[in-house]
Write a protein that holds these residues in place. Structure first.
Motif, PDB file in Angstrom:
ATOM      1  N   PRO A 274       0.924  -1.596   0.147  1.00  0.00           N
ATOM      2  CA  PRO A 274       0.069   0.089   0.286  1.00  0.00           C
ATOM      3  C   PRO A 274       1.054   1.213  -0.514  1.00  0.00           C
ATOM      4  O   PRO A 274       1.831   1.838   0.858  1.00  0.00           O
TER       5      PRO A 274
ATOM      6  N   GLY B 151       0.618   4.749   1.003  1.00  0.00           N
ATOM      7  CA  GLY B 151      -0.023   5.414   2.298  1.00  0.00           C
ATOM      8  C   GLY B 151       1.132   4.955   2.709  1.00  0.00           C
ATOM      9  O   GLY B 151       2.258   5.367   3.248  1.00  0.00           O
TER      10      GLY B 151
ATOM     11  N   HIS C 222       4.541   6.842   4.164  1.00  0.00           N
ATOM     12  CA  HIS C 222       4.684   7.137   5.027  1.00  0.00           C
ATOM     13  C   HIS C 222       6.565   6.984   5.691  1.00  0.00           C
ATOM     14  O   HIS C 222       6.960   7.167   7.092  1.00  0.00           O
TER      15      HIS C 222
ATOM     16  N   ARG D 127      -0.324  15.950   6.077  1.00  0.00           N
ATOM     17  CA  ARG D 127       0.327  15.954   4.662  1.00  0.00           C
ATOM     18  C   ARG D 127       1.603  16.852   4.043  1.00  0.00           C
ATOM     19  O   ARG D 127       1.695  17.759   4.298  1.00  0.00           O
TER      20      ARG D 127
ATOM     21  N   MET E 260       1.054  12.356   0.897  1.00  0.00           N
ATOM     22  CA  MET E 260       0.579  11.264   1.987  1.00  0.00           C
ATOM     23  C   MET E 260      -0.133  11.988   2.579  1.00  0.00           C
ATOM     24  O   MET E 260      -0.577  13.492   3.020  1.00  0.00           O
ATOM     25  N   ASP E 261      -1.073  11.438   3.424  1.00  0.00           N
ATOM     26  CA  ASP E 261      -2.066  11.976   4.290  1.00  0.00           C
ATOM     27  C   ASP E 261      -2.308  10.994   5.772  1.00  0.00           C
ATOM     28  O   ASP E 261      -2.605   9.679   6.182  1.00  0.00           O
TER      29      ASP E 261
ATOM     30  N   SER F  84      -0.048   2.331  11.273  1.00  0.00           N
ATOM     31  CA  SER F  84      -1.233   1.919   9.534  1.00  0.00           C
ATOM     32  C   SER F  84      -2.926   3.375   9.753  1.00  0.00           C
ATOM     33  O   SER F  84      -1.995   4.035  10.458  1.00  0.00           O
ATOM     34  N   GLY F  85      -3.101   3.435   8.838  1.00  0.00           N
ATOM     35  CA  GLY F  85      -4.123   4.014   8.432  1.00  0.00           C
ATOM     36  C   GLY F  85      -3.463   5.062   7.565  1.00  0.00           C
ATOM     37  O   GLY F  85      -4.311   5.709   7.460  1.00  0.00           O
ATOM     38  N   SER F  86      -2.014   5.161   7.161  1.00  0.00           N
ATOM     39  CA  SER F  86      -1.663   5.566   5.840  1.00  0.00           C
ATOM     40  C   SER F  86      -2.363   5.538   5.007  1.00  0.00           C
ATOM     41  O   SER F  86      -1.782   4.849   4.880  1.00  0.00           O
ATOM     42  N   GLU F  87      -2.596   7.190   4.528  1.00  0.00           N
ATOM     43  CA  GLU F  87      -2.250   7.032   3.294  1.00  0.00           C
ATOM     44  C   GLU F  87      -1.547   7.800   1.698  1.00  0.00           C
ATOM     45  O   GLU F  87      -1.287   8.192   2.432  1.00  0.00           O
ATOM     46  N   PHE F  88      -2.107   7.345   0.598  1.00  0.00           N
ATOM     47  CA  PHE F  88      -1.400   8.335  -0.272  1.00  0.00           C
ATOM     48  C   PHE F  88      -2.238   8.737  -1.789  1.00  0.00           C
ATOM     49  O   PHE F  88      -3.108   7.589  -1.797  1.00  0.00           O
ATOM     50  N   ARG F  89      -2.388   9.647  -1.913  1.00  0.00           N
ATOM     51  CA  ARG F  89      -3.796  10.102  -2.969  1.00  0.00           C
ATOM     52  C   ARG F  89      -2.533  10.958  -4.291  1.00  0.00           C
ATOM     53  O   ARG F  89      -1.602  11.220  -3.854  1.00  0.00           O
TER      54      ARG F  89
END
Length: 461
Positions: free
Chosen positions: A199, A201, A205, A264, A272-273, A290-295
């Motif tokens: 993933p 994100g 991160h 961000r 990165m979010d 856990s829980g990191s996102e990438f847009r």
């Protein structure tokens, strides 16, 4: 080690926060047995200012870089995994990159090793940048200096900060050791995990933390490394030093380091979010995130440029006279006027606009400047730093000498006769600093292709 997830994972090592600052060889060698997929190390920064890029200057000594590189190259080859070095030589400019390349080739010869090197340049052709500028595809970040075509044409060096794709391409080309020019720090560590489908994100991160080596520990007594393990659901951080620990707080706090926004962070091709990131202790030494996102976003890379602006000299001393300190601002304003008059008397009115003197007062807003919340607080002494800037070293040095003499004897009404105001810590009390450079770009350029500005060449070492 976290054994709760028996599904697929990737594990890698970052031995230190910046190549050349050192790390414990014993801890590094012990970590090689941990089933690593690769070893990465950041080698650069803009922390030291624009001279590294503008003046082809390495960040650390050749001996320090070679010491660290020897351990990394021999270690990576001993377990047959890729070694990725980003922002080679401090600034990642072509000169700096080639300087590191020569050291790596030397190590290969001395150690009797054979491997394939990928060299990824990051100084784009100026005509290509001018074309992008004319197409309106170079955009200013905040804050950024005004630019025109002359800035892109005349800067001493301009680098483009590559993303992860260049590392992936170099490895696909069969590289054992990747030596990259200027790179985003996180790209070094995100490249392989992202390319293997973990993933994005989590990969980015983790990379943002890992580029600093073992800095996200509770107490960093000396630079050491960190091991990261990424799964499809989380990543785990473990210090390589058995005496260091990570805590949820120490890892989460790393998002405050070198960031404008702790939630961000922009990278080439996305953001990165971390708003949904969760930090949990696995045990007393390891932390799971856990829980990191990438847009994804349109693909841009940051440009850094530096140019020569003149030559500097400096004066350093301390004021301890309580009579002067009581009226310091008035005394200091008069002193600055007096120095300006004296310089003009020596060089004529034409010198106006041809030189600068930067004054820094330590003990009186010297660290925070205009953002100092308690400017009225003054202690028993004030440290005075004066840095002159002129078009030649000779003029900068001469003006520093004049300024040093004038501050020494600049009077206040309460004292009669000649007085000496400034205590100098070393002799001679003014000296030349050499070439002065300035950053001239804080911009991004839009790319059609992530590899557009980053040619890769291969060679056998």
């Amino acid at each position: 080690m976290d054994n709760s997830d028996h599904h697929r994972h990737i594990r890698y090592l970052s031995p230190t926060g910046v190549l050349g600052v050192g790390f414990s060889e014993d801890h590094f060698r012990a970590a090689l047995s941990r089933g690593l997929a690769f070893i990465g190390c950041d080698a650069g920064s803009t922390d030291g200012g624009p001279a590294n890029l503008g003046g082809n200057k390495p960040f650390f000594s050749r001996a320090a870089i070679k010491r660290d590189l020897r351990i990394l190259v021999t270690g990576a080859r001993s377990i047959q995994v890729p070694l990725l070095i980003g922002s080679c030589g401090g600034s990642g400019g072509n000169w700096n990159l080639n300087w590191v390349r020569e050291i790596v080739r030397e190590i290969a010869q001395e150690e009797g090793l054979n491997f394939r090197i990928a060299v990824i340049e990051s100084e784009p052709p100026r005509e290509l940048l001018l074309q992008k500028y004319r197409e309106g595809r170079i955009r200013a970040l905040d804050p950024a200096p005004e630019i025109d075509e002359s800035v892109l044409r005349d800067a001493d060096h301009i680098v483009a900060m590559m993303g992860a794709e260049a590392y992936v391409a170099a490895l696909e080309g069969g590289a054992d050791v990747v030596l990259a020019g200027r790179s985003t720090d996180a790209a070094i560590f995100a490249a392989i995990p992202v390319s293997q489908g973990f993933p994005a994100g989590l990969c980015w991160h983790a990379a943002k933390i890992m580029e600093c080596g073992g800095a996200a520990v509770v107490t960093m007594e000396k630079p050491e490394g960190m091991i990261c393990t990424i799964t499809d659901g989380h990543f785990t951080l473990e210090p390589v030093s058995p005496t260091q620990q990570c805590s949820p707080l120490s890892v989460a706090a790393h998002a405050l380091y070198e960031t404008a926004d702790p939630y961000r962070m922009l990278e080439p091709g996305g953001e990165m979010d971390l708003t949904g990131a969760r930090y949990e202790a696995v045990n007393e030494r390891e932390v799971r995130v856990s829980g990191s996102e990438f847009r994804p976003l349109p693909y841009t890379v940051k440009l850094e440029g530096a140019r020569l602006i003149g030559y500097r000299a400096m004066v350093l001393g301390g004021v301890r006279d309580p009579v002067i300190l009581e009226q310091f601002d008035t005394w200091f304003d008069g002193l600055k006027d007096h120095i300006a008059e004296n310089v003009e008397a020596v060089y004529g009115p034409a010198i106006r606009g041809e030189y600068q003197i930067h004054y820094k007062l330590y003990g009186k807003s010297g660290v925070m400047g205009e953002r100092e919340p308690f400017p009225e607080r003054v202690g028993n002494e004030i440290g005075l730093l004066m840095v002159t800037l002129a078009k030649t070293q000779e003029v900068a040095y001469a003006i520093a000498g004049q300024a040093a003499h004038m501050v020494l004897h600049h009077s206040v009404p309460q004292w009669q006769g000649l007085l000496s105001n400034l205590a100098f810590p070393i002799a001679p009390h003014f000296w030349s600093l050499g070439e002065a450079y300035q950053f001239v770009l804080n911009h991004v350029v839009e790319l059609d292709n992530p590899l557009e500005l980053h040619p890769i060449r291969y060679e056998e070492a």
